[in-house]
Design an enzyme around this catalytic site. Structure first.
Site, PDB file in Angstrom:
ATOM      1  N   CYS A 153      13.787   6.810   6.878  1.00 45.66           N
ATOM      2  CA  CYS A 153      13.131   6.911   8.195  1.00 45.66           C
ATOM      3  C   CYS A 153      11.708   6.406   8.021  1.00 45.66           C
ATOM      4  CB  CYS A 153      13.136   8.351   8.696  1.00 45.66           C
ATOM      5  SG  CYS A 153      14.721   9.200   8.528  1.00 45.66           S
ATOM      6  N   ALA A 154      11.551   5.094   7.887  1.00 47.85           N
ATOM      7  CA  ALA A 154      10.334   4.534   7.301  1.00 47.85           C
ATOM      8  C   ALA A 154       9.152   4.437   8.254  1.00 47.85           C
ATOM      9  CB  ALA A 154      10.627   3.155   6.716  1.00 47.85           C
ATOM     10  N   GLY A 155       9.372   4.414   9.555  1.00 50.02           N
ATOM     11  CA  GLY A 155       8.255   4.231  10.469  1.00 50.02           C
ATOM     12  C   GLY A 155       7.294   5.404  10.464  1.00 50.02           C
ATOM     13  N   PRO A 156       5.999   5.138  10.625  1.00 48.00           N
ATOM     14  CA  PRO A 156       5.345   3.838  10.824  1.00 48.00           C
ATOM     15  C   PRO A 156       4.999   3.091   9.547  1.00 48.00           C
ATOM     16  CG  PRO A 156       3.731   5.566  11.068  1.00 48.00           C
ATOM     17  CD  PRO A 156       5.048   6.269  10.829  1.00 48.00           C
TER      18      PRO A 156
ATOM     19  N   GLY B 157       3.578   4.460   6.299  1.00 47.44           N
ATOM     20  CA  GLY B 157       2.630   4.923   5.291  1.00 47.44           C
ATOM     21  C   GLY B 157       3.291   5.289   3.976  1.00 47.44           C
ATOM     22  N   LYS B 158       4.310   6.136   4.035  1.00 47.31           N
ATOM     23  CA  LYS B 158       5.001   6.523   2.800  1.00 47.31           C
ATOM     24  C   LYS B 158       5.755   5.342   2.214  1.00 47.31           C
ATOM     25  CE  LYS B 158       5.591  11.425   3.994  1.00 47.31           C
ATOM     26  NZ  LYS B 158       5.107  11.366   5.399  1.00 47.31           N
TER      27      LYS B 158
ATOM     28  N   GLU C 120      14.434   1.817   9.548  1.00 47.55           N
ATOM     29  CA  GLU C 120      13.809   2.465  10.706  1.00 47.55           C
ATOM     30  C   GLU C 120      14.662   2.195  11.944  1.00 47.55           C
ATOM     31  OE1 GLU C 120      11.990   4.262  13.555  1.00 47.55           O
ATOM     32  OE2 GLU C 120      11.383   4.584  11.470  1.00 47.55           O
TER      33      GLU C 120
ATOM     34  N   ASP D 294      20.333   2.960  12.212  1.00 51.06           N
ATOM     35  CA  ASP D 294      20.441   4.413  12.322  1.00 51.06           C
ATOM     36  C   ASP D 294      20.609   5.006  10.928  1.00 51.06           C
ATOM     37  OD1 ASP D 294      21.119   7.068  12.802  1.00 51.06           O
ATOM     38  OD2 ASP D 294      22.341   6.599  14.556  1.00 51.06           O
TER      39      ASP D 294
ATOM     40  N   CYS E 297       6.919  17.197   8.162  1.00 51.32           N
ATOM     41  CA  CYS E 297       5.548  17.603   8.467  1.00 51.32           C
ATOM     42  C   CYS E 297       5.617  18.837   9.359  1.00 51.32           C
ATOM     43  CB  CYS E 297       4.803  16.467   9.154  1.00 51.32           C
ATOM     44  SG  CYS E 297       3.045  16.819   9.304  1.00 51.32           S
TER      45      CYS E 297
END
Length: 508
Positions: A314-317, A319-320, A339, A367, A438
């Site tokens: 789940c790469a967006g946006p 940073g990680k 993403e 997905d 988070c």
């Protein structure tokens, strides 16, 4: 930042009353003197107007303040202390909205729901100047009345004037006692009192207290946690390995320092990060230190066998993904960034643009729930930075606490379980999955992991939960962690967002 002075555009400054002085004020003095008294202070200054526009965008279009304000400041050429004033005013009014609404209701003698929304926005901004910033009362009232005249008309401005004068009659500690007593008149509802005083929805207060206990901390830390949520966080930068080091960033930025925990972290005490050369070229990014730690811990966790192909599910946006990609490049591995949203995938592509050739295998739009079926046992390390309520980032997303409700947990929980289940299919035997949120909410952390591991077992996969404290302590030897195998960070303990990390290894 306080509102007791500052340099603004066109070399103006704010005086002790929070008003502009110097060249900009002098330039307009003649016109102001020539005006009739009734025409004076009809226009608010640029910083207060910007803060009002942020609150309006948050209210009318469900925008996020941290996405609206920076480009607005750049477009209007608001910089220096004026930019700091606008930022503290907008973010503070949003964070402490619950507290200020309770005070406004007492001063207006009517529910806030009966006040027109734009007028209420102005009142919240005025209340924050009076009770949360170092702006003298007469300046806070007069400048906010000017904002009201400009934005909502003369009649509403008179109402704003009356309410704010009532607010200004008592200091903050008196108001906190009054609104606490109103929320808890019998003295038997401490959470309701704490919710209004510390400006959090009651359900969030209850959930955070339960999370503290379940993650090995005393329940009475809830007061400190809520206060930390209301503090404006410092901007934290990440020096992406192979592109920059934290020491290099600090050497270039006199108003910065090495972070407390992550070896990649730099804390920026002042300045606009978007203007920094390292940020512009992609060697440095803006990223909370807790977020950095979770990605670094995944890279630090031992895998059995090869270590060549990593996945950010789940790469967006981005940073990680950028941090993982930089780490992968240093080991000869490559990263696949997935993403589901095309516009967020474009953000990921920009975040990864500075990485060396070969570090990124692909940025995909897809997905994440289906990746495990499509690519079973294809990855050595998988990050699941799952969509969540964001209750761990309330310092940085001031409006989030007012947007979420307990009803959100069911849908998010279903998605989180599906994503973690897909990751456990996508990782090979001997590989490691990091489940990150988070949010410290138990429904999004411990319960999701427990359910996903059970579901994996029913599907014929064998999974073990690793001790996430071990790689975390290799990164930050002095870090205070509870006696649990998962890791929960806290704003009031670690100075980071409340990031959760569980590490899992596929063993069969």
């Amino acid at each position: 930042m306080s509102g007791d002075g500052g340099r603004g555009p066109a070399s103006s400054r704010r005086d002790a009353q929070g008003r502009e002085r110097g060249a900009a004020r002098a330039a307009g003095r003649g016109a102001r003197t020539a005006s009739a008294p009734s025409q004076r202070r009809r226009e608010a200054d640029v910083a207060r107007t910007a803060a009002f526009d942020v609150l309006r965008a948050v209210r009318e279009t469900d925008s996020y303040a941290n996405l609206v304000l920076p480009p607005l400041l750049r477009e209007r050429r608001i910089n220096g202390r004026d930019a700091g004033f606008a930022t503290e005013l907008a973010y503070g009014a949003l964070r402490l909205q619950g507290r200020y609404d309770a005070i406004i209701e007492q001063c207006a003698a009517r529910p806030v729901g009966a006040i027109d929304a734009p007028v209420l926005d102005v009142l919240r901004l005025g209340a924050h100047q009076l009770l949360g910033m170092r702006v003298p009362a007469h300046a806070a009232v007069s400048e906010t009345v000017g904002l009201a005249r400009q934005q909502v008309g003369t009649g509403a401005a008179q109402f704003v004037n009356a309410v704010l004068r009532a607010v200004s009659k008592e200091p903050l500690d008196v108001w906190l006692q009054r609104i606490g007593d109103a929320a808890d008149p019998a003295g038997d509802a401490p959470l309701e009192r704490l919710a209004v005083v510390e400006s959090h929805p009651t359900w969030v207060v209850r959930a955070l207290r339960e999370a503290l206990v379940a993650h090995g901390r005393p329940a009475d830390e809830i007061d400190a946690l809520l206060r930390a949520d209301n503090d404006a966080p410092r901007v934290t930068l990440v020096a992406r390995p192979g592109l920059a080091t934290a020491e290099e960033v600090v050497a270039e930025l006199p108003e910065s320092r090495i972070g407390q925990w992550a070896p990649t972290a730099v804390v920026l005490d002042s300045g606009d990060p978007a203007s920094l050369p390292g940020v512009r070229r992609g060697a440095v990014g803006v990223q909370d230190e807790g977020s950095q730690l979770t990605a670094l811990a995944l890279a630090e966790a031992p895998v059995e066998g090869r270590d060549e192909r990593w996945l950010d599910l789940c790469a967006g946006p981005g940073g990680k993904a950028a941090l993982l990609g930089a780490l992968a490049a240093g080991r000869g591995a490559r990263l696949v960034a997935n993403e589901v949203q095309p516009h967020r995938a474009r953000l990921v592509e920009r975040a990864l643009a500075a990485l060396p050739d070969g570090a990124v295998e692909a940025v995909r739009v897809g997905d994440g729930r289906t990746v495990g079926e499509q690519e079973p046992a294809a990855y050595d390390r998988v990050l699941v930075d799952a969509p969540c309520t964001g209750l761990g980032a309330l310092r940085r997303r001031p409006e989030a606490r007012w947007r979420r409700s307990p009803a959100d947990l069911a849908g998010l929980g279903e998605l989180q379980r599906a994503l973690l289940g897909s990751a456990l299919q996508a990782v090979r035997v001997g590989g490691v999955v990091a489940y990150v949120t988070c949010s410290p909410h138990l429904v999004e952390t411990q319960l999701v992991v427990k359910d996903a591991v059970r579901a994996a077992g029913r599907a014929g996969l064998q999974v073990e939960v690793l001790d996430a404290r071990e790689p975390m302590r290799r990164l930050a030897p002095e870090i205070d962690l509870a006696d649990r195998v998962d890791v929960q960070l806290w704003p009031h303990v670690h100075g980071t967002d409340a990031m959760h990390l569980t590490l899992l290894r596929r063993v069969g």
